[in-house]
Design an enzyme around this catalytic site. Structure first.
Site, PDB file in Angstrom:
ATOM      1  N   ARG A  11       1.096  -4.893  -5.684  1.00 38.89           N
ATOM      2  CA  ARG A  11       1.103  -6.162  -4.950  1.00 38.89           C
ATOM      3  C   ARG A  11       1.383  -7.224  -6.008  1.00 38.89           C
ATOM      4  O   ARG A  11       0.773  -7.196  -7.079  1.00 38.89           O
ATOM      5  CB  ARG A  11      -0.242  -6.371  -4.249  1.00 38.89           C
ATOM      6  N   ARG A  54      -7.394  -2.317   9.196  1.00 38.72           N
ATOM      7  CA  ARG A  54      -8.044  -3.643   9.237  1.00 38.72           C
ATOM      8  C   ARG A  54      -7.658  -4.398  10.501  1.00 38.72           C
ATOM      9  O   ARG A  54      -8.464  -5.088  11.087  1.00 38.72           O
ATOM     10  CB  ARG A  54      -7.648  -4.468   8.006  1.00 38.72           C
ATOM     11  N   ASP A 106       1.688   0.339  12.555  1.00 39.66           N
ATOM     12  CA  ASP A 106       1.531  -0.878  13.375  1.00 39.66           C
ATOM     13  C   ASP A 106       2.748  -1.798  13.308  1.00 39.66           C
ATOM     14  O   ASP A 106       2.663  -2.968  13.647  1.00 39.66           O
ATOM     15  CB  ASP A 106       0.288  -1.659  12.911  1.00 39.66           C
ATOM     16  N   GLY A 133       0.829  -1.211   0.000  1.00 38.96           N
ATOM     17  CA  GLY A 133       0.000   0.000   0.000  1.00 38.96           C
ATOM     18  C   GLY A 133       0.856   1.249   0.000  1.00 38.96           C
ATOM     19  O   GLY A 133       1.901   1.291   0.642  1.00 38.96           O
ATOM     20  N   ASP A 157      -0.806   2.771   8.859  1.00 39.70           N
ATOM     21  CA  ASP A 157      -1.344   2.133  10.072  1.00 39.70           C
ATOM     22  C   ASP A 157      -0.474   2.326  11.317  1.00 39.70           C
ATOM     23  O   ASP A 157      -0.950   2.178  12.434  1.00 39.70           O
ATOM     24  CB  ASP A 157      -1.511   0.619   9.856  1.00 39.70           C
ATOM     25  N   THR A 204       3.705   2.883   5.977  1.00 41.92           N
ATOM     26  CA  THR A 204       2.313   2.440   6.058  1.00 41.92           C
ATOM     27  C   THR A 204       1.543   3.386   6.973  1.00 41.92           C
ATOM     28  O   THR A 204       2.077   3.798   8.015  1.00 41.92           O
ATOM     29  CB  THR A 204       2.183   0.979   6.560  1.00 41.92           C
ATOM     30  N   ARG A 248      -4.924   7.912   2.208  1.00 44.08           N
ATOM     31  CA  ARG A 248      -3.599   7.499   1.716  1.00 44.08           C
ATOM     32  C   ARG A 248      -2.888   8.602   0.933  1.00 44.08           C
ATOM     33  O   ARG A 248      -1.699   8.502   0.679  1.00 44.08           O
ATOM     34  CB  ARG A 248      -3.746   6.299   0.782  1.00 44.08           C
ATOM     35  N   GLY A 269       5.270  -2.092   3.846  1.00 37.65           N
ATOM     36  CA  GLY A 269       4.753  -2.581   5.119  1.00 37.65           C
ATOM     37  C   GLY A 269       5.229  -3.997   5.411  1.00 37.65           C
ATOM     38  O   GLY A 269       6.170  -4.499   4.775  1.00 37.65           O
ATOM     39  N   ASP A 270       4.558  -4.666   6.345  1.00 40.96           N
ATOM     40  CA  ASP A 270       5.080  -5.968   6.790  1.00 40.96           C
ATOM     41  C   ASP A 270       5.037  -7.037   5.694  1.00 40.96           C
ATOM     42  O   ASP A 270       5.894  -7.908   5.655  1.00 40.96           O
ATOM     43  CB  ASP A 270       4.436  -6.441   8.094  1.00 40.96           C
ATOM     44  N   HIS A 313      -9.961   6.146   0.527  1.00 45.42           N
ATOM     45  CA  HIS A 313      -8.591   6.357   0.054  1.00 45.42           C
ATOM     46  C   HIS A 313      -8.061   7.779   0.193  1.00 45.42           C
ATOM     47  O   HIS A 313      -6.871   7.991  -0.050  1.00 45.42           O
ATOM     48  CB  HIS A 313      -8.463   5.855  -1.385  1.00 45.42           C
TER      49      HIS A 313
HETATM   50  P1  ATP Z   1       0.361  -2.616   3.483  1.00 43.93           P
HETATM   51  O1  ATP Z   1       0.721  -2.606   4.952  1.00 43.93           O
HETATM   52  O2  ATP Z   1      -0.030  -1.288   3.004  1.00 43.93           O
HETATM   53  O3  ATP Z   1      -0.619  -3.693   3.109  1.00 43.93           O
HETATM   54  P2  ATP Z   1       2.443  -4.359   2.689  1.00 43.93           P
HETATM   55  O4  ATP Z   1       3.868  -4.152   2.374  1.00 43.93           O
HETATM   56  O5  ATP Z   1       2.132  -5.143   3.933  1.00 43.93           O
HETATM   57  O6  ATP Z   1       1.717  -2.961   2.693  1.00 43.93           O
HETATM   58  P3  ATP Z   1       1.430  -6.567   1.060  1.00 43.93           P
HETATM   59  O7  ATP Z   1       0.471  -6.503  -0.062  1.00 43.93           O
HETATM   60  O8  ATP Z   1       1.061  -7.378   2.238  1.00 43.93           O
HETATM   61  O9  ATP Z   1       1.737  -5.050   1.426  1.00 43.93           O
HETATM   62  O10 ATP Z   1       2.835  -7.140   0.498  1.00 43.93           O
HETATM   63  C1  ATP Z   1       3.458  -6.539  -0.627  1.00 43.93           C
HETATM   64  C2  ATP Z   1       4.056  -7.598  -1.501  1.00 43.93           C
HETATM   65  O11 ATP Z   1       5.099  -8.299  -0.793  1.00 43.93           O
HETATM   66  C3  ATP Z   1       3.112  -8.700  -1.938  1.00 43.93           C
HETATM   67  O12 ATP Z   1       2.306  -8.317  -3.024  1.00 43.93           O
HETATM   68  C4  ATP Z   1       4.095  -9.796  -2.349  1.00 43.93           C
HETATM   69  O13 ATP Z   1       4.581  -9.573  -3.650  1.00 43.93           O
HETATM   70  C5  ATP Z   1       5.236  -9.592  -1.345  1.00 43.93           C
HETATM   71  N1  ATP Z   1       5.116 -10.618  -0.301  1.00 43.93           N
HETATM   72  C6  ATP Z   1       4.333 -10.599   0.783  1.00 43.93           C
HETATM   73  N2  ATP Z   1       4.430 -11.750   1.482  1.00 43.93           N
HETATM   74  C7  ATP Z   1       5.311 -12.533   0.809  1.00 43.93           C
HETATM   75  C8  ATP Z   1       5.847 -13.850   0.993  1.00 43.93           C
HETATM   76  N3  ATP Z   1       5.495 -14.609   2.016  1.00 43.93           N
HETATM   77  N4  ATP Z   1       6.731 -14.304   0.090  1.00 43.93           N
HETATM   78  C9  ATP Z   1       7.108 -13.546  -0.949  1.00 43.93           C
HETATM   79  N5  ATP Z   1       6.628 -12.313  -1.190  1.00 43.93           N
HETATM   80  C10 ATP Z   1       5.756 -11.803  -0.333  1.00 43.93           C
END
Ligand code: ATP
Length: 340
Positions: free
Chosen positions: A89, A189, A147, A28, A145, A143, A273, A119-120, A270
């Site tokens: 993503r 969320r 968090d 995100g 959040d 992010t 963001r 993010g995580d 949104h």
């Molecule tokens: P937000 O907190 O805004 O959701 P985020 O970084 O947590 O941001 P995610 O969509 O959860 O966003 O993860 C971003 C991308 O990281 C995913 O689309 C994927 O390509 C990669 N990713 C996440 N988990 C894994 C995993 N276990 N193995 C490989 N790639 C991963």
């Protein structure tokens, strides 16, 4: 850790090992990501490194969307929301074939190390990738959040908080003029920090967050009090991940139980963001960007840069992605005390 360009003839002593770094945004988007891209780029250049921007996150890495970044490419972006590198993503990156393609592209472009802003989920991807391939990776938490474990602060949170406050202040005017109860849904969320702090800042009557069930009782009390005093306007902030459901569902339940109340719903969505990052987000992003490059120059890998007590810190990805930043119980108590 030290961001001084410790150079002889303008070349950092550690440069020999590390020549080119890649930077990308993932998951995100959050306001301040551009400020982080700018800081990473400028810090790397000042250490004599080359910088490559990877567009569309991990998906762009797989597809070979690499662009050279020079100082002028990141001029005038510190105040811009979104991310000039775009974000995505990537389902393909969840597969070992996808990650292999990404690695081959990094080798093709001579990228020695990566800075991931996200993010995580993005850090989980980084952890998996760095366990499979020898590419040092450092993360910057972006992010709204706030968090992430191991950091007091994530880029984008302050801007989002101020956006929510500005929007709710406006809704409050109309709520009080018409004697309406507004259920306002904010992002979160799994994390209620944005809801909790924005609720306190706008003087919300009730704040519903995933981390606390006590607030459901507060909602009942508020509705009961409204009947007694005939004061039926108010603001209820609902984090989208609240157990009772989102704002629409909660408002429906309240309307069924109290058909005489004038209940409205507003989902901020949104807008939270976007927008120009606040000074706090710009400064945090800049500090973390510089610290990320320092960390790579110091041979660090698989860590997230955090801010703890106003100092930059290193947090292993393995901890940052497993643990959660818990909600400050004091804030819940403050809300309870204030709302007499
Ligand atoms: P937000 O907190 O805004 O959701 P985020 O970084 O947590 O941001 P995610 O969509 O959860 O966003 O993860 C971003 C991308 O990281 C995913 O689309 C994927 O390509 C990669 N990713 C996440 N988990 C894994 C995993 N276990 N193995 C490989 N790639 C991963």
């Amino acid at each position: 850790m030290n961001s001084k360009v410790n150079t002889e003839n303008g070349v950092s002593p550690k440069r020999k090992k590390l020549q080119k770094i890649g930077v990308f945004t993932s998951g995100g988007d959050a306001p301040g990501m551009n400020a982080a891209i700018r800081a990473v780029t400028r810090a790397a250049l000042s250490h004599g490194l080359q910088v490559v921007g990877i567009r569309h996150g991990y998906q762009g890495m797989i597809e070979g969307q690499f662009i050279s970044l020079h100082s002028s490419d990141v001029s005038g972006i510190i105040n811009q929301g979104g991310t000039i590198l775009k974000t995505a993503r990537s389902k393909d990156f969840l597969t070992s074939e996808g990650r292999e393609k990404a690695y081959l592209n990094l080798k093709k472009h001579d990228v020695d190390a990566l800075v991931v802003i996200g993010g995580d989920g993005s850090f989980t991807g980084a952890l998996v990738f760095s366990q499979e391939y020898d590419i040092p990776m450092v993360g910057i938490p972006g992010t709204i959040d706030n968090d992430m474990f191991g950091t007091d602060y994530t880029i984008g949170y302050d801007t989002a908080l101020n956006t929510v406050v500005e929007a709710v202040d406006k809704i409050k005017d109309t709520a009080s003029s018409h004697g309406r109860i507004f259920f306002i849904e904010v992002m979160g969320r799994e994390a209620g920090l944005l809801a909790l702090n924005s609720g306190i800042a706008v003087g919300a009557e009730v704040i519903l967050i995933p981390e606390s069930k006590e607030q459901h009782e507060e909602l009942k009390k508020f509705l009961a009090k409204g009947y007694k005093t005939k004061e039926t306007s108010g603001i209820v902030i609902v984090a989208e991940g609240d157990e009772m459901g989102g704002a629409i569902k909660i408002a429906q339940t309240v309307t069924e139980e109290h058909p005489d109340l004038d209940v409205r719903v507003s989902i901020l969505g949104h807008i939270q963001r976007g927008g120009s990052p606040t000074a706090k987000d710009r400064v945090a992003a800049t500090r973390m960007g510089v610290a990320a490059v320092d960390a790579l120059l110091d041979d660090q890998k698989s860590i997230m840069i955090g801010l703890k007590n106003e100092k930059t810190v290193h947090v292993p990805f393995s901890k940052a992605v497993k643990l959660h930043h818990s909600i400050d119980e004091d804030l819940i108590e403050i809300q309870r005390v204030i709302n007499i």
